[in-house]
Scaffold this active site. Structure first.
Site, PDB file in Angstrom:
ATOM      1  N   CYS A 223       0.809  -1.234   0.000  1.00  0.00           N
ATOM      2  CA  CYS A 223       0.000   0.000   0.000  1.00  0.00           C
ATOM      3  C   CYS A 223       0.838   1.278   0.000  1.00  0.00           C
ATOM      4  O   CYS A 223       0.853   2.004  -0.994  1.00  0.00           O
ATOM      5  CB  CYS A 223      -0.932  -0.004   1.204  1.00  0.00           C
ATOM      6  SG  CYS A 223      -2.104  -1.356   1.151  1.00  0.00           S
TER       7      CYS A 223
HETATM    8  N1  LIG Z   1      -2.928  -5.893   1.638  1.00  0.00           N
HETATM    9  C1  LIG Z   1      -3.432  -4.867   2.275  1.00  0.00           C
HETATM   10  O1  LIG Z   1      -3.128  -4.630   3.429  1.00  0.00           O
HETATM   11  C2  LIG Z   1      -4.432  -3.944   1.603  1.00  0.00           C
HETATM   12  C3  LIG Z   1      -5.161  -3.064   2.417  1.00  0.00           C
HETATM   13  C4  LIG Z   1      -6.089  -2.230   1.834  1.00  0.00           C
HETATM   14  C5  LIG Z   1      -6.244  -2.237   0.453  1.00  0.00           C
HETATM   15  N2  LIG Z   1      -5.519  -3.078  -0.328  1.00  0.00           N
HETATM   16  C6  LIG Z   1      -5.748  -3.035  -1.758  1.00  0.00           C
HETATM   17  O2  LIG Z   1      -6.553  -4.144  -2.132  1.00  0.00           O
HETATM   18  C7  LIG Z   1      -6.156  -4.649  -3.409  1.00  0.00           C
HETATM   19  C8  LIG Z   1      -5.752  -6.106  -3.284  1.00  0.00           C
HETATM   20  O3  LIG Z   1      -4.629  -6.190  -2.416  1.00  0.00           O
HETATM   21  P1  LIG Z   1      -4.148  -7.561  -1.783  1.00  0.00           P
HETATM   22  O4  LIG Z   1      -3.102  -7.193  -0.778  1.00  0.00           O
HETATM   23  O5  LIG Z   1      -5.314  -8.387  -1.379  1.00  0.00           O
HETATM   24  O6  LIG Z   1      -3.448  -8.220  -3.043  1.00  0.00           O
HETATM   25  P2  LIG Z   1      -3.000  -9.757  -3.194  1.00  0.00           P
HETATM   26  O7  LIG Z   1      -1.917  -9.753  -4.215  1.00  0.00           O
HETATM   27  O8  LIG Z   1      -2.742 -10.332  -1.848  1.00  0.00           O
HETATM   28  O9  LIG Z   1      -4.285 -10.462  -3.786  1.00  0.00           O
HETATM   29  C9  LIG Z   1      -4.823 -10.166  -5.029  1.00  0.00           C
HETATM   30  C10 LIG Z   1      -5.303 -11.464  -5.679  1.00  0.00           C
HETATM   31  O10 LIG Z   1      -5.897 -11.140  -6.938  1.00  0.00           O
HETATM   32  C11 LIG Z   1      -5.586 -12.191  -7.839  1.00  0.00           C
HETATM   33  N3  LIG Z   1      -5.761 -11.710  -9.205  1.00  0.00           N
HETATM   34  C12 LIG Z   1      -4.931 -10.957  -9.965  1.00  0.00           C
HETATM   35  N4  LIG Z   1      -5.471 -10.720 -11.168  1.00  0.00           N
HETATM   36  C13 LIG Z   1      -6.673 -11.350 -11.181  1.00  0.00           C
HETATM   37  C14 LIG Z   1      -7.716 -11.478 -12.143  1.00  0.00           C
HETATM   38  N5  LIG Z   1      -7.617 -10.886 -13.347  1.00  0.00           N
HETATM   39  N6  LIG Z   1      -8.800 -12.211 -11.827  1.00  0.00           N
HETATM   40  C15 LIG Z   1      -8.899 -12.823 -10.613  1.00  0.00           C
HETATM   41  N7  LIG Z   1      -7.957 -12.732  -9.663  1.00  0.00           N
HETATM   42  C16 LIG Z   1      -6.862 -11.993  -9.934  1.00  0.00           C
HETATM   43  C17 LIG Z   1      -4.157 -12.561  -7.482  1.00  0.00           C
HETATM   44  O11 LIG Z   1      -3.841 -13.853  -7.939  1.00  0.00           O
HETATM   45  C18 LIG Z   1      -4.186 -12.453  -5.954  1.00  0.00           C
HETATM   46  O12 LIG Z   1      -4.510 -13.679  -5.355  1.00  0.00           O
HETATM   47  C19 LIG Z   1      -5.030  -3.724  -3.870  1.00  0.00           C
HETATM   48  O13 LIG Z   1      -5.573  -2.689  -4.641  1.00  0.00           O
HETATM   49  C20 LIG Z   1      -4.490  -3.163  -2.577  1.00  0.00           C
HETATM   50  O14 LIG Z   1      -3.885  -1.908  -2.762  1.00  0.00           O
HETATM   51  C21 LIG Z   1      -4.623  -3.943   0.237  1.00  0.00           C
END
Ligand SMILES: NC(=O)c1ccc[n+]([C@@H]2O[C@H](COP(=O)([O-])OP(=O)(O)OC[C@H]3O[C@@H](n4cnc5c(N)ncnc54)[C@H](O)[C@@H]3O)[C@@H](O)[C@H]2O)c1
Length: 427
Positions: free
Chosen positions: A269
Protein backbone atom coordinates in the site's frame (compact mmCIF):
# COMPACT_ATOMS: atom_id res chain seq x y z
CA UNK A 1 -23.06 10.70 7.14
CA UNK A 2 -22.06 7.74 9.28
CA UNK A 3 -24.71 5.20 10.20
CA UNK A 4 -24.90 2.17 12.43
CA UNK A 5 -26.29 -0.35 10.03
CA UNK A 6 -29.06 -2.71 10.98
CA UNK A 7 -28.21 -6.39 10.68
CA UNK A 8 -30.32 -7.80 7.88
CA UNK A 9 -31.76 -11.29 7.52
CA UNK A 10 -29.61 -13.40 5.24
CA UNK A 11 -31.87 -15.37 2.95
CA UNK A 12 -29.24 -17.44 1.15
CA UNK A 13 -27.51 -14.48 -0.39
CA UNK A 14 -24.75 -15.07 -2.89
CA UNK A 15 -21.64 -12.88 -2.99
CA UNK A 16 -18.89 -13.16 -5.60
CA UNK A 17 -15.32 -12.18 -4.76
CA UNK A 18 -12.62 -11.70 -7.40
CA UNK A 19 -9.03 -11.80 -6.11
CA UNK A 20 -8.40 -13.89 -2.98
CA UNK A 21 -5.40 -12.21 -1.39
CA UNK A 22 -4.99 -10.22 1.80
CA UNK A 23 -8.22 -8.34 1.04
CA UNK A 24 -10.39 -10.88 -0.79
CA UNK A 25 -9.92 -13.98 1.37
CA UNK A 26 -10.91 -12.31 4.68
CA UNK A 27 -13.98 -10.84 2.94
CA UNK A 28 -14.91 -14.26 1.53
CA UNK A 29 -14.66 -15.82 4.99
CA UNK A 30 -16.59 -12.96 6.62
CA UNK A 31 -19.53 -13.26 4.19
CA UNK A 32 -19.49 -17.06 4.46
CA UNK A 33 -19.59 -16.77 8.25
CA UNK A 34 -22.74 -14.67 7.92
CA UNK A 35 -24.37 -17.52 6.00
CA UNK A 36 -23.89 -16.10 2.49
CA UNK A 37 -22.90 -18.39 -0.35
CA UNK A 38 -19.54 -17.12 -1.61
CA UNK A 39 -18.32 -17.63 -5.17
CA UNK A 40 -14.60 -16.97 -4.97
CA UNK A 41 -12.50 -16.46 -8.11
CA UNK A 42 -8.74 -16.08 -8.52
CA UNK A 43 -6.40 -16.56 -11.49
CA UNK A 44 -3.91 -18.29 -9.20
CA UNK A 45 -4.81 -22.01 -9.26
CA UNK A 46 -2.57 -22.66 -6.21
CA UNK A 47 -4.70 -20.32 -4.10
CA UNK A 48 -7.86 -22.08 -5.28
CA UNK A 49 -6.39 -25.49 -4.37
CA UNK A 50 -5.27 -24.16 -1.02
CA UNK A 51 -8.74 -22.80 -0.22
CA UNK A 52 -10.42 -26.03 -1.34
CA UNK A 53 -8.15 -28.01 0.99
CA UNK A 54 -8.83 -25.62 3.89
CA UNK A 55 -5.25 -24.35 4.11
CA UNK A 56 -5.13 -20.59 4.64
CA UNK A 57 -2.19 -18.63 3.23
CA UNK A 58 -3.18 -15.35 4.96
CA UNK A 59 -1.98 -14.87 8.56
CA UNK A 60 -5.18 -13.11 9.65
CA UNK A 61 -7.35 -16.09 8.66
CA UNK A 62 -6.49 -19.32 10.44
CA UNK A 63 -6.91 -22.56 8.50
CA UNK A 64 -9.41 -23.63 11.13
CA UNK A 65 -11.54 -20.55 10.49
CA UNK A 66 -11.30 -21.11 6.74
CA UNK A 67 -12.33 -24.76 7.09
CA UNK A 68 -15.33 -23.79 9.22
CA UNK A 69 -16.47 -21.39 6.48
CA UNK A 70 -15.72 -23.73 3.59
CA UNK A 71 -19.23 -25.18 3.28
CA UNK A 72 -20.29 -21.72 2.08
CA UNK A 73 -17.35 -20.99 -0.25
CA UNK A 74 -16.91 -22.35 -3.74
CA UNK A 75 -13.52 -21.32 -5.16
CA UNK A 76 -12.53 -21.51 -8.81
CA UNK A 77 -10.38 -19.91 -11.49
CA UNK A 78 -13.46 -19.49 -13.69
CA UNK A 79 -15.69 -16.42 -13.78
CA UNK A 80 -18.81 -18.16 -15.19
CA UNK A 81 -20.38 -18.93 -11.81
CA UNK A 82 -20.27 -15.24 -10.85
CA UNK A 83 -23.41 -14.86 -12.99
CA UNK A 84 -25.28 -16.42 -10.03
CA UNK A 85 -24.09 -13.80 -7.52
CA UNK A 86 -26.22 -10.98 -6.23
CA UNK A 87 -23.09 -8.85 -5.72
CA UNK A 88 -19.49 -9.14 -6.91
CA UNK A 89 -16.55 -7.51 -5.10
CA UNK A 90 -13.33 -6.90 -7.04
CA UNK A 91 -10.19 -7.20 -4.87
CA UNK A 92 -7.37 -7.61 -7.41
CA UNK A 93 -3.93 -5.97 -7.06
CA UNK A 94 -3.24 -2.42 -8.23
CA UNK A 95 0.56 -2.24 -8.54
CA UNK A 96 2.85 0.23 -10.31
CA UNK A 97 4.67 -0.38 -13.59
CA UNK A 98 8.47 -0.29 -13.75
CA UNK A 99 8.09 3.44 -14.52
CA UNK A 100 6.06 3.89 -11.33
CA UNK A 101 2.79 4.51 -13.12
CA UNK A 102 -0.52 2.77 -12.27
CA UNK A 103 -0.66 -0.74 -13.65
CA UNK A 104 -4.36 -1.47 -14.05
CA UNK A 105 -3.82 -4.75 -15.94
CA UNK A 106 -5.31 -7.04 -13.24
CA UNK A 107 -8.20 -4.62 -12.75
CA UNK A 108 -8.94 -4.31 -16.47
CA UNK A 109 -8.64 -8.07 -17.00
CA UNK A 110 -11.00 -8.81 -14.14
CA UNK A 111 -13.58 -6.18 -15.15
CA UNK A 112 -13.53 -7.40 -18.74
CA UNK A 113 -14.02 -11.03 -17.70
CA UNK A 114 -16.75 -10.08 -15.27
CA UNK A 115 -18.44 -8.08 -18.06
CA UNK A 116 -18.77 -11.31 -20.03
CA UNK A 117 -20.93 -12.91 -17.35
CA UNK A 118 -22.55 -9.79 -15.83
CA UNK A 119 -26.31 -10.01 -15.17
CA UNK A 120 -28.96 -7.32 -14.93
CA UNK A 121 -29.64 -6.43 -11.30
CA UNK A 122 -26.18 -7.31 -9.99
CA UNK A 123 -24.16 -5.03 -7.72
CA UNK A 124 -20.45 -4.68 -8.48
CA UNK A 125 -18.12 -3.07 -5.94
CA UNK A 126 -14.47 -2.24 -6.53
CA UNK A 127 -12.33 -2.60 -3.39
CA UNK A 128 -8.84 -2.25 -4.90
CA UNK A 129 -7.05 0.98 -4.02
CA UNK A 130 -6.87 3.27 -7.04
CA UNK A 131 -7.02 6.88 -8.27
CA UNK A 132 -10.27 8.89 -8.32
CA UNK A 133 -12.16 8.18 -11.51
CA UNK A 134 -11.20 4.52 -11.95
CA UNK A 135 -14.61 3.06 -11.10
CA UNK A 136 -16.53 5.43 -13.38
CA UNK A 137 -14.04 5.79 -16.25
CA UNK A 138 -12.30 2.42 -16.39
CA UNK A 139 -14.46 -0.23 -14.71
CA UNK A 140 -17.94 0.92 -15.81
CA UNK A 141 -17.16 0.94 -19.58
CA UNK A 142 -15.70 -2.58 -19.43
CA UNK A 143 -18.75 -3.88 -17.56
CA UNK A 144 -21.00 -2.05 -20.03
CA UNK A 145 -19.53 -4.10 -22.88
CA UNK A 146 -22.13 -6.58 -21.60
CA UNK A 147 -24.80 -4.30 -23.10
CA UNK A 148 -26.03 -3.39 -19.61
CA UNK A 149 -25.82 0.22 -18.38
CA UNK A 150 -24.07 1.07 -15.11
CA UNK A 151 -26.41 2.71 -12.59
CA UNK A 152 -29.47 1.61 -14.55
CA UNK A 153 -29.23 -2.13 -15.34
CA UNK A 154 -26.63 -2.96 -12.71
CA UNK A 155 -25.26 -1.11 -9.67
CA UNK A 156 -21.68 -0.03 -9.28
CA UNK A 157 -19.81 1.37 -6.28
CA UNK A 158 -16.35 1.82 -4.80
CA UNK A 159 -15.60 0.78 -1.23
CA UNK A 160 -11.99 0.89 -0.09
CA UNK A 161 -10.59 -1.96 1.94
CA UNK A 162 -8.99 -0.81 5.18
CA UNK A 163 -7.58 -4.13 6.35
CA UNK A 164 -4.30 -3.83 8.22
CA UNK A 165 -2.71 -7.30 8.13
CA UNK A 166 -1.59 -8.49 11.54
CA UNK A 167 -3.83 -6.05 13.43
CA UNK A 168 -6.15 -7.59 16.00
CA UNK A 169 -7.68 -4.58 17.81
CA UNK A 170 -9.75 -3.61 14.75
CA UNK A 171 -11.39 -6.15 12.48
CA UNK A 172 -13.37 -6.02 9.26
CA UNK A 173 -16.49 -5.86 11.41
CA UNK A 174 -15.34 -3.06 13.71
CA UNK A 175 -13.62 -0.88 11.11
CA UNK A 176 -16.09 1.58 9.53
CA UNK A 177 -16.52 0.91 5.79
CA UNK A 178 -16.68 3.84 3.34
CA UNK A 179 -19.02 3.41 0.37
CA UNK A 180 -19.62 5.63 -2.67
CA UNK A 181 -21.91 4.53 -5.50
CA UNK A 182 -22.49 5.78 -9.03
CA UNK A 183 -26.09 6.59 -8.03
CA UNK A 184 -27.93 6.76 -4.70
CA UNK A 185 -29.38 3.31 -5.37
CA UNK A 186 -25.89 1.94 -6.04
CA UNK A 187 -24.73 3.36 -2.69
CA UNK A 188 -27.74 2.03 -0.81
CA UNK A 189 -27.30 -1.48 -2.20
CA UNK A 190 -23.62 -1.50 -1.23
CA UNK A 191 -24.46 -0.12 2.23
CA UNK A 192 -26.99 -2.90 2.72
CA UNK A 193 -24.55 -5.58 1.58
CA UNK A 194 -21.65 -4.46 3.76
CA UNK A 195 -24.02 -4.09 6.69
CA UNK A 196 -23.85 -7.91 6.88
CA UNK A 197 -20.15 -7.91 7.78
CA UNK A 198 -19.44 -4.38 9.11
CA UNK A 199 -21.02 -2.60 12.07
CA UNK A 200 -20.66 0.89 10.67
CA UNK A 201 -20.95 2.11 7.09
CA UNK A 202 -19.94 5.61 5.99
CA UNK A 203 -21.69 6.89 2.86
CA UNK A 204 -19.95 9.36 0.57
CA UNK A 205 -21.48 11.06 -2.44
CA UNK A 206 -19.54 9.36 -5.26
CA UNK A 207 -17.06 6.62 -6.13
CA UNK A 208 -14.45 9.36 -6.63
CA UNK A 209 -14.85 10.60 -3.04
CA UNK A 210 -14.49 7.01 -1.78
CA UNK A 211 -11.43 6.40 -3.99
CA UNK A 212 -9.74 9.57 -2.74
CA UNK A 213 -10.64 8.81 0.90
CA UNK A 214 -8.49 5.68 0.78
CA UNK A 215 -5.62 7.54 -0.86
CA UNK A 216 -5.81 10.35 1.71
CA UNK A 217 -5.51 7.77 4.50
CA UNK A 218 -2.43 6.18 2.96
CA UNK A 219 -0.80 9.47 1.94
CA UNK A 220 -1.34 10.79 5.47
CA UNK A 221 0.66 7.85 6.81
CA UNK A 222 3.34 8.09 4.15
CA UNK A 223 3.90 11.84 4.73
CA UNK A 224 4.00 11.52 8.52
CA UNK A 225 6.39 8.57 8.40
CA UNK A 226 8.60 10.59 6.03
CA UNK A 227 8.55 13.55 8.42
CA UNK A 228 9.74 11.49 11.38
CA UNK A 229 12.26 9.65 9.16
CA UNK A 230 13.73 12.95 8.01
CA UNK A 231 14.00 14.04 11.62
CA UNK A 232 15.69 10.72 12.46
CA UNK A 233 18.38 11.46 9.86
CA UNK A 234 18.82 14.97 11.28
CA UNK A 235 18.92 13.88 14.94
CA UNK A 236 21.53 11.29 13.97
CA UNK A 237 23.83 14.16 12.98
CA UNK A 238 22.82 16.31 15.95
CA UNK A 239 23.42 13.55 18.47
CA UNK A 240 19.81 13.63 19.73
CA UNK A 241 17.82 10.44 20.38
CA UNK A 242 14.81 10.52 18.00
CA UNK A 243 12.95 7.93 20.09
CA UNK A 244 13.18 10.09 23.18
CA UNK A 245 11.83 13.05 21.19
CA UNK A 246 8.93 11.02 19.72
CA UNK A 247 8.06 9.63 23.16
CA UNK A 248 8.08 13.12 24.66
CA UNK A 249 6.04 14.69 21.84
CA UNK A 250 3.49 11.88 22.13
CA UNK A 251 2.67 12.97 25.68
CA UNK A 252 0.81 15.95 24.20
CA UNK A 253 -2.84 15.01 24.61
CA UNK A 254 -4.03 16.85 21.50
CA UNK A 255 -2.71 18.02 18.11
CA UNK A 256 -0.01 15.37 17.79
CA UNK A 257 -0.17 11.82 16.46
CA UNK A 258 2.67 9.41 17.08
CA UNK A 259 4.58 8.08 14.07
CA UNK A 260 7.83 6.18 14.45
CA UNK A 261 10.95 6.26 12.32
CA UNK A 262 12.08 3.07 10.64
CA UNK A 263 14.09 1.57 7.77
CA UNK A 264 11.61 2.77 5.11
CA UNK A 265 8.13 1.92 3.89
CA UNK A 266 7.06 -1.49 2.69
CA UNK A 267 4.02 -3.51 1.77
CA UNK A 268 1.59 -3.29 -1.08
CA UNK A 269 0.00 0.00 0.00
CA UNK A 270 2.14 2.88 1.26
CA UNK A 271 5.02 2.68 -1.24
CA UNK A 272 2.55 2.29 -4.12
CA UNK A 273 -0.84 3.92 -3.59
CA UNK A 274 0.23 7.59 -3.22
CA UNK A 275 1.71 7.45 -6.72
CA UNK A 276 -1.70 6.57 -8.13
CA UNK A 277 -2.79 10.04 -7.07
CA UNK A 278 0.34 11.88 -8.20
CA UNK A 279 -0.04 10.25 -11.62
CA UNK A 280 -3.68 11.27 -11.83
CA UNK A 281 -2.89 14.80 -10.59
CA UNK A 282 -0.67 15.41 -13.63
CA UNK A 283 -3.78 15.26 -15.81
CA UNK A 284 -5.03 18.24 -13.80
CA UNK A 285 -1.77 20.21 -14.18
CA UNK A 286 -0.91 19.61 -10.54
CA UNK A 287 2.22 18.19 -9.11
CA UNK A 288 1.63 16.64 -5.69
CA UNK A 289 4.78 17.77 -3.88
CA UNK A 290 4.02 16.18 -0.50
CA UNK A 291 3.58 12.75 -2.08
CA UNK A 292 6.78 12.96 -4.10
CA UNK A 293 8.83 14.32 -1.22
CA UNK A 294 7.56 11.69 1.21
CA UNK A 295 8.41 9.00 -1.35
CA UNK A 296 11.93 10.37 -1.75
CA UNK A 297 12.61 10.64 2.00
CA UNK A 298 11.26 7.16 2.73
CA UNK A 299 13.25 5.68 -0.18
CA UNK A 300 16.41 7.18 1.36
CA UNK A 301 15.98 5.32 4.64
CA UNK A 302 17.56 1.96 3.63
CA UNK A 303 20.66 3.91 2.49
CA UNK A 304 20.75 5.82 5.78
CA UNK A 305 20.44 2.52 7.70
CA UNK A 306 23.27 0.96 5.71
CA UNK A 307 25.45 4.01 6.46
CA UNK A 308 24.69 3.40 10.15
CA UNK A 309 25.78 -0.23 9.80
CA UNK A 310 29.02 0.97 8.22
CA UNK A 311 29.64 3.40 11.08
CA UNK A 312 28.80 0.86 13.78
CA UNK A 313 31.23 -1.64 12.31
CA UNK A 314 33.83 1.06 11.74
CA UNK A 315 33.63 2.03 15.41
CA UNK A 316 34.44 -1.59 16.24
CA UNK A 317 37.41 -1.50 13.85
CA UNK A 318 35.73 -3.53 11.12
CA UNK A 319 34.88 -3.01 7.48
CA UNK A 320 31.55 -4.09 6.04
CA UNK A 321 33.40 -6.33 3.57
CA UNK A 322 33.80 -9.71 5.17
CA UNK A 323 31.65 -8.86 8.23
CA UNK A 324 28.89 -11.30 9.15
CA UNK A 325 25.58 -9.49 9.53
CA UNK A 326 22.49 -11.21 10.94
CA UNK A 327 19.29 -9.52 9.81
CA UNK A 328 16.34 -10.00 12.18
CA UNK A 329 12.96 -9.67 10.45
CA UNK A 330 12.69 -9.26 6.68
CA UNK A 331 8.94 -8.83 6.14
CA UNK A 332 7.75 -5.25 5.90
CA UNK A 333 6.00 -5.20 9.27
CA UNK A 334 5.73 -7.26 12.46
CA UNK A 335 3.54 -10.33 12.59
CA UNK A 336 3.15 -10.90 8.85
CA UNK A 337 5.16 -12.74 6.20
CA UNK A 338 4.61 -10.17 3.43
CA UNK A 339 7.94 -9.07 1.93
CA UNK A 340 6.50 -6.89 -0.85
CA UNK A 341 8.56 -3.69 -1.10
CA UNK A 342 10.12 -4.55 2.27
CA UNK A 343 13.03 -2.19 3.04
CA UNK A 344 14.85 -5.21 4.51
CA UNK A 345 15.36 -6.55 0.99
CA UNK A 346 16.97 -3.30 -0.14
CA UNK A 347 19.19 -3.23 2.96
CA UNK A 348 20.33 -6.84 2.37
CA UNK A 349 21.07 -6.03 -1.26
CA UNK A 350 23.08 -2.90 -0.39
CA UNK A 351 25.07 -4.69 2.32
CA UNK A 352 25.80 -7.56 -0.03
CA UNK A 353 27.09 -5.12 -2.63
CA UNK A 354 29.46 -3.82 0.04
CA UNK A 355 30.78 -7.35 0.59
CA UNK A 356 28.99 -8.32 3.83
CA UNK A 357 28.09 -11.95 4.54
CA UNK A 358 24.35 -11.97 5.20
CA UNK A 359 22.12 -14.34 7.13
CA UNK A 360 18.61 -13.73 8.42
CA UNK A 361 16.01 -14.94 10.85
CA UNK A 362 12.30 -14.40 10.28
CA UNK A 363 9.70 -16.79 11.71
CA UNK A 364 7.22 -15.60 9.07
CA UNK A 365 9.46 -15.77 5.98
CA UNK A 366 11.15 -19.15 5.52
CA UNK A 367 12.91 -18.24 2.27
CA UNK A 368 13.99 -15.24 0.22
CA UNK A 369 14.22 -16.88 -3.17
CA UNK A 370 15.50 -13.85 -5.10
CA UNK A 371 18.32 -13.34 -2.61
CA UNK A 372 18.96 -17.11 -2.31
CA UNK A 373 18.69 -16.99 1.47
CA UNK A 374 16.81 -19.16 3.98
CA UNK A 375 15.77 -18.19 7.48
CA UNK A 376 18.32 -19.61 9.95
CA UNK A 377 17.90 -20.29 13.70
CA UNK A 378 18.13 -17.06 15.71
CA UNK A 379 20.67 -18.27 18.27
CA UNK A 380 22.98 -19.62 15.61
CA UNK A 381 23.19 -16.48 13.48
CA UNK A 382 23.39 -14.08 16.43
CA UNK A 383 26.26 -16.05 17.99
CA UNK A 384 28.08 -16.02 14.67
CA UNK A 385 27.45 -12.39 13.66
CA UNK A 386 29.66 -9.34 13.93
CA UNK A 387 26.49 -7.26 13.94
CA UNK A 388 22.82 -8.10 14.51
CA UNK A 389 20.50 -5.78 12.60
CA UNK A 390 16.91 -5.53 13.85
CA UNK A 391 14.93 -4.50 10.77
CA UNK A 392 11.45 -5.82 11.65
CA UNK A 393 10.67 -6.62 15.28
CA UNK A 394 8.36 -9.65 15.11
CA UNK A 395 6.35 -10.68 18.15
CA UNK A 396 7.80 -13.76 19.80
CA UNK A 397 11.41 -12.93 18.93
CA UNK A 398 13.41 -12.34 22.10
CA UNK A 399 15.24 -9.13 21.20
CA UNK A 400 16.41 -8.62 24.76
CA UNK A 401 18.42 -11.81 24.70
CA UNK A 402 19.72 -10.85 21.24
CA UNK A 403 20.86 -7.50 22.66
CA UNK A 404 22.63 -9.28 25.51
CA UNK A 405 24.40 -11.83 23.33
CA UNK A 406 25.26 -10.05 20.08
CA UNK A 407 28.60 -8.31 19.59
CA UNK A 408 26.91 -5.20 18.21
CA UNK A 409 23.18 -4.58 17.74
CA UNK A 410 21.81 -1.97 15.36
CA UNK A 411 18.16 -1.47 16.21
CA UNK A 412 16.11 0.21 13.46
CA UNK A 413 12.80 -0.14 15.38
CA UNK A 414 13.52 1.21 18.83
CA UNK A 415 12.67 -2.08 20.56
CA UNK A 416 15.86 -2.11 22.63
CA UNK A 417 15.20 1.24 24.35
CA UNK A 418 14.52 -0.21 27.78
CA UNK A 419 17.20 -2.91 27.78
CA UNK A 420 20.09 -0.85 29.18
CA UNK A 421 22.83 -2.77 27.39
CA UNK A 422 25.88 -1.03 26.01
CA UNK A 423 26.43 -2.65 22.66
CA UNK A 424 23.28 -1.26 21.03
CA UNK A 425 23.14 1.47 18.41
CA UNK A 426 19.72 2.77 17.38
CA UNK A 427 18.26 4.54 14.39
N1 LIG B 1 -2.93 -5.89 1.64
C1 LIG B 1 -3.43 -4.87 2.27
O1 LIG B 1 -3.13 -4.63 3.43
C2 LIG B 1 -4.43 -3.94 1.60
C3 LIG B 1 -5.16 -3.06 2.42
C4 LIG B 1 -6.09 -2.23 1.83
C5 LIG B 1 -6.24 -2.24 0.45
N2 LIG B 1 -5.52 -3.08 -0.33
C6 LIG B 1 -5.75 -3.03 -1.76
O2 LIG B 1 -6.55 -4.14 -2.13
C7 LIG B 1 -6.16 -4.65 -3.41
C8 LIG B 1 -5.75 -6.11 -3.28
O3 LIG B 1 -4.63 -6.19 -2.42
P1 LIG B 1 -4.15 -7.56 -1.78
O4 LIG B 1 -3.10 -7.19 -0.78
O5 LIG B 1 -5.31 -8.39 -1.38
O6 LIG B 1 -3.45 -8.22 -3.04
P2 LIG B 1 -3.00 -9.76 -3.19
O7 LIG B 1 -1.92 -9.75 -4.22
O8 LIG B 1 -2.74 -10.33 -1.85
O9 LIG B 1 -4.29 -10.46 -3.79
C9 LIG B 1 -4.82 -10.17 -5.03
C10 LIG B 1 -5.30 -11.46 -5.68
O10 LIG B 1 -5.90 -11.14 -6.94
C11 LIG B 1 -5.59 -12.19 -7.84
N3 LIG B 1 -5.76 -11.71 -9.20
C12 LIG B 1 -4.93 -10.96 -9.96
N4 LIG B 1 -5.47 -10.72 -11.17
C13 LIG B 1 -6.67 -11.35 -11.18
C14 LIG B 1 -7.72 -11.48 -12.14
N5 LIG B 1 -7.62 -10.89 -13.35
N6 LIG B 1 -8.80 -12.21 -11.83
C15 LIG B 1 -8.90 -12.82 -10.61
N7 LIG B 1 -7.96 -12.73 -9.66
C16 LIG B 1 -6.86 -11.99 -9.93
C17 LIG B 1 -4.16 -12.56 -7.48
O11 LIG B 1 -3.84 -13.85 -7.94
C18 LIG B 1 -4.19 -12.45 -5.95
O12 LIG B 1 -4.51 -13.68 -5.35
C19 LIG B 1 -5.03 -3.72 -3.87
O13 LIG B 1 -5.57 -2.69 -4.64
C20 LIG B 1 -4.49 -3.16 -2.58
O14 LIG B 1 -3.88 -1.91 -2.76
C21 LIG B 1 -4.62 -3.94 0.24
Amino acid sequence: MSIRSRKLPVAMRTVGIIGLGYVGLPLAVAFAEEGCEVIAVDVDARKIESIASGASYIEDISSERLRDALDHISASTRYAKLAEAEAVLICVPTPLTANREPDLTPLIDSARELGEVLQAGQLVVLESTTYPGTTRERVAPLLEESGLAAGRDFNLAFSPERVDPGRTDFTLRTTPKVVGGLTDTCTERAVELYGLVCDEIVRVSSPEAAELTKLLENIFRSVNIALVNELAMLTDRMGIDIWEVVDAAATKPYGFMRFEPGPGMGGHCLPVDPFYLSWRAREFDMSTEFIELAGQVNAQMPYHCVAKVQRALNDAGRAVRGSRIAVLGVSYKPGVGDTRESPALKIVELLRDLGAELSYHDPYVPKLNDLELESAPLDEIVADADLALIVTAHPGVDHESVAKRARIVLDLRGVTRSYGVGNVVRL
